[in-house]
Design a protein around this motif. Structure first.
Motif, mmCIF file in Angstrom:
data_model
loop_
_atom_site.group_PDB
_atom_site.id
_atom_site.type_symbol
_atom_site.label_atom_id
_atom_site.label_comp_id
_atom_site.label_asym_id
_atom_site.label_seq_id
_atom_site.Cartn_x
_atom_site.Cartn_y
_atom_site.Cartn_z
ATOM 1 N N ILE A 111 -117.411 1.892 -111.133
ATOM 2 C CA ILE A 111 -117.627 0.627 -110.435
ATOM 3 C C ILE A 111 -117.645 0.924 -108.941
ATOM 4 O O ILE A 111 -116.804 1.675 -108.437
ATOM 5 C CB ILE A 111 -116.534 -0.397 -110.772
ATOM 6 C CG1 ILE A 111 -116.599 -0.761 -112.264
ATOM 7 C CG2 ILE A 111 -116.678 -1.659 -109.918
ATOM 8 C CD1 ILE A 111 -115.488 -1.689 -112.722
ATOM 9 N N LEU A 112 -118.581 0.337 -108.229
ATOM 10 C CA LEU A 112 -118.717 0.558 -106.792
ATOM 11 C C LEU A 112 -118.025 -0.598 -106.069
ATOM 12 O O LEU A 112 -118.559 -1.688 -105.965
ATOM 13 C CB LEU A 112 -120.197 0.648 -106.411
ATOM 14 C CG LEU A 112 -120.567 1.334 -105.094
ATOM 15 C CD1 LEU A 112 -122.087 1.469 -104.978
ATOM 16 C CD2 LEU A 112 -120.010 0.656 -103.854
ATOM 17 N N GLY A 113 -116.819 -0.325 -105.582
ATOM 18 C CA GLY A 113 -116.094 -1.320 -104.802
ATOM 19 C C GLY A 113 -116.356 -1.111 -103.322
ATOM 20 O O GLY A 113 -116.215 0.004 -102.814
ATOM 21 N N ILE A 114 -116.749 -2.146 -102.606
ATOM 22 C CA ILE A 114 -117.139 -1.968 -101.210
ATOM 23 C C ILE A 114 -116.793 -3.212 -100.387
ATOM 24 O O ILE A 114 -116.761 -4.335 -100.899
ATOM 25 C CB ILE A 114 -118.649 -1.648 -101.101
ATOM 26 C CG1 ILE A 114 -119.002 -1.130 -99.704
ATOM 27 C CG2 ILE A 114 -119.515 -2.833 -101.532
ATOM 28 C CD1 ILE A 114 -120.334 -0.403 -99.641
ATOM 29 N N GLY A 115 -116.510 -2.960 -99.112
ATOM 30 C CA GLY A 115 -116.226 -4.038 -98.171
ATOM 31 C C GLY A 115 -116.707 -3.648 -96.789
ATOM 32 O O GLY A 115 -117.340 -2.595 -96.593
ATOM 33 N N ALA A 116 -116.376 -4.461 -95.805
ATOM 34 C CA ALA A 116 -116.877 -4.255 -94.447
ATOM 35 C C ALA A 116 -116.024 -3.278 -93.642
ATOM 36 O O ALA A 116 -116.429 -2.872 -92.556
ATOM 37 C CB ALA A 116 -116.955 -5.587 -93.712
ATOM 38 N N GLY A 117 -114.860 -2.878 -94.168
ATOM 39 C CA GLY A 117 -113.976 -1.995 -93.411
ATOM 40 C C GLY A 117 -113.148 -2.773 -92.404
ATOM 41 O O GLY A 117 -113.552 -3.849 -91.947
ATOM 42 N N ILE A 183 -116.762 -6.514 -104.663
ATOM 43 C CA ILE A 183 -116.715 -6.820 -103.233
ATOM 44 C C ILE A 183 -115.357 -7.418 -102.916
ATOM 45 O O ILE A 183 -114.886 -8.334 -103.606
ATOM 46 C CB ILE A 183 -117.838 -7.782 -102.829
ATOM 47 C CG1 ILE A 183 -119.209 -7.097 -102.999
ATOM 48 C CG2 ILE A 183 -117.666 -8.256 -101.381
ATOM 49 C CD1 ILE A 183 -120.392 -7.990 -102.716
ATOM 50 N N GLY A 184 -114.719 -6.868 -101.882
ATOM 51 C CA GLY A 184 -113.452 -7.400 -101.423
ATOM 52 C C GLY A 184 -113.622 -8.110 -100.095
ATOM 53 O O GLY A 184 -114.301 -7.607 -99.200
ATOM 54 N N ILE A 200 -117.695 -8.248 -109.565
ATOM 55 C CA ILE A 200 -116.261 -8.518 -109.455
ATOM 56 C C ILE A 200 -115.979 -8.862 -107.995
ATOM 57 O O ILE A 200 -116.451 -8.174 -107.089
ATOM 58 C CB ILE A 200 -115.414 -7.298 -109.870
ATOM 59 C CG1 ILE A 200 -115.802 -6.803 -111.267
ATOM 60 C CG2 ILE A 200 -113.932 -7.624 -109.832
ATOM 61 C CD1 ILE A 200 -115.179 -5.466 -111.646
ATOM 62 N N TRP A 201 -115.202 -9.914 -107.773
ATOM 63 C CA TRP A 201 -114.764 -10.272 -106.424
ATOM 64 C C TRP A 201 -113.250 -10.133 -106.364
ATOM 65 O O TRP A 201 -112.531 -10.694 -107.191
ATOM 66 C CB TRP A 201 -115.183 -11.696 -106.082
ATOM 67 C CG TRP A 201 -114.512 -12.222 -104.845
ATOM 68 C CD1 TRP A 201 -114.679 -11.772 -103.565
ATOM 69 C CD2 TRP A 201 -113.548 -13.282 -104.781
ATOM 70 N NE1 TRP A 201 -113.872 -12.484 -102.698
ATOM 71 C CE2 TRP A 201 -113.166 -13.423 -103.421
ATOM 72 C CE3 TRP A 201 -112.977 -14.123 -105.741
ATOM 73 C CZ2 TRP A 201 -112.245 -14.369 -103.002
ATOM 74 C CZ3 TRP A 201 -112.051 -15.070 -105.322
ATOM 75 C CH2 TRP A 201 -111.694 -15.186 -103.961
ATOM 76 N N ASP A 202 -112.765 -9.363 -105.389
ATOM 77 C CA ASP A 202 -111.330 -9.101 -105.276
ATOM 78 C C ASP A 202 -110.766 -9.722 -104.013
ATOM 79 O O ASP A 202 -111.381 -9.671 -102.942
ATOM 80 C CB ASP A 202 -111.072 -7.588 -105.255
ATOM 81 C CG ASP A 202 -109.593 -7.279 -105.171
ATOM 82 O OD1 ASP A 202 -108.903 -7.449 -106.187
ATOM 83 O OD2 ASP A 202 -109.130 -6.868 -104.089
ATOM 84 N N SER A 203 -109.550 -10.296 -104.149
ATOM 85 C CA SER A 203 -108.855 -10.834 -102.988
ATOM 86 C C SER A 203 -107.355 -10.759 -103.233
ATOM 87 O O SER A 203 -106.899 -10.548 -104.367
ATOM 88 C CB SER A 203 -109.253 -12.291 -102.732
ATOM 89 O OG SER A 203 -108.544 -13.162 -103.601
ATOM 90 N N SER A 204 -106.590 -10.955 -102.171
ATOM 91 C CA SER A 204 -105.139 -11.046 -102.292
ATOM 92 C C SER A 204 -104.662 -12.439 -101.911
ATOM 93 O O SER A 204 -103.537 -12.623 -101.446
ATOM 94 C CB SER A 204 -104.460 -9.985 -101.412
ATOM 95 O OG SER A 204 -104.842 -10.145 -100.056
#
Length: 299
Positions: A111-117, A183-184, A200-204
């Motif tokens: 799975i390719l998990g990626i965000g803006a940094g 994407i986080g 998949i969308w990830d958050s805390s």
């Protein structure tokens, strides 16, 4: 060869574990992968950081992509990925090539998990350019478009603001024809990108905020012509960088999972502490509490 491992079911709970590749030896970390798979975790995650995180920057830190290759070869059932790659660290076409290689190594489990940094000091330490937040999100949008283009077009050319392709050959394709995207992020533009591109969308976020943000993600998915119900919401239920920190009691943990589930989350994550304090409670939770929660919430 067996069938590829399916993606998380948006109607069923899936439990994952985040084992950050920092602050302990390779041998200690590597032992965890097979153990977590044997416990029934359905995904294992690393992170994309180049020095110590949530602890001393001078501590042990292993690189994400090579760590994922080791996870791929050390397990047989779990999905795996980074939570999350910074779009600033790698050329997106090369990153997708690396992910497709991992996908074939593992029979479709990558799975390719990626965000803006976000970690400016880390970028400075390794001389990686760190554009402002708006440009980083724009870079991410362009990278996500490149991922889709490389999976669907033959020898594409792309002339963007940040990235360029020229008559790019790209073979093989992913095992399923598509590398699942996580994407986080929780800012408005990130939610829009999640709706348009994420599997998949990830958050805390806390449960009430998560429910609102997930509804927004799904509205964006519908506007983009996607099935909004197919996007899996992911959140932490144990450990740092979760909305709820552990290690909790059995009842506290169960209540946290219930709250996340009712808010719409279906991928529930255990996140190892930097010093691994409390991880000895994870087998008990997975073997005793999680089956009871599945029976209760999925009936």
């Amino acid at each position: 060869m067996p069938s590829p491992i399916p993606l998380p079911d948006p109607n069923r709970m899936s439990f994952g574990v985040v084992i950050r590749p920092q602050h302990w030896s390779w041998a200690e970390m590597a032992m965890q992968w097979a153990e977590m798979e044997a416990l029934g975790f359905e995904s294992i995650w690393t992170n994309d950081h180049l020095h110590g995180l949530l602890g001393p920057v001078d501590g042990i830190a292993f690189e994400a992509q090579t760590t994922l290759a080791a996870i791929a070869m050390s397990t047989s059932k779990v999905r795996f990925g980074a939570m999350t790659y910074s779009v600033t660290h790698r050329n997106p076409a090369i990153l997708l090539k690396q992910m497709v290689t991992l996908d074939h190594m593992s029979n479709g489990r990558a799975i390719l998990g990626i965000g803006a940094g976000w970690y400016e000091d880390e970028h400075a330490a390794f001389a990686v350019p760190f554009p402002d937040a708006g440009d980083r999100v724009s870079m991410l949008a362009e990278a996500l478009d490149i991922f889709r283009t490389l999976e669907t077009e033959f020898h594409p050319t792309h002339d963007g603001k940040f990235f360029h392709l020229h008559d790019t050959p790209f073979s093989p394709q992913p095992v399923r024809g598509h590398i699942p995207i996580l994407i986080g992020g929780t800012k408005p533009r990130m939610l829009k990108l999640a709706g348009r591109y994420a599997d998949i969308w990830d958050s805390s976020l806390a449960p009430d905020e998560l429910a609102i943000a997930l509804a927004t993600v799904r509205e964006h998915a519908a506007s983009a012509g996607r099935d909004p119900g197919a996007i899996v919401s992911s959140t932490g239920v144990w450990g740092p960088s979760s909305a709820w920190s552990g290690p909790p009691s059995d009842s506290d943990f169960a209540n946290k999972v219930r709250a996340a589930y009712r808010a719409g989350a279906r991928q529930l994550l255990f996140k190892h502490t930097p010093d691994r304090a409390g991880i000895d409670t994870i087998p008990h939770l997975m073997e005793t509490v999680v089956p009871e929660l599945r029976a209760e919430l999925e009936r």
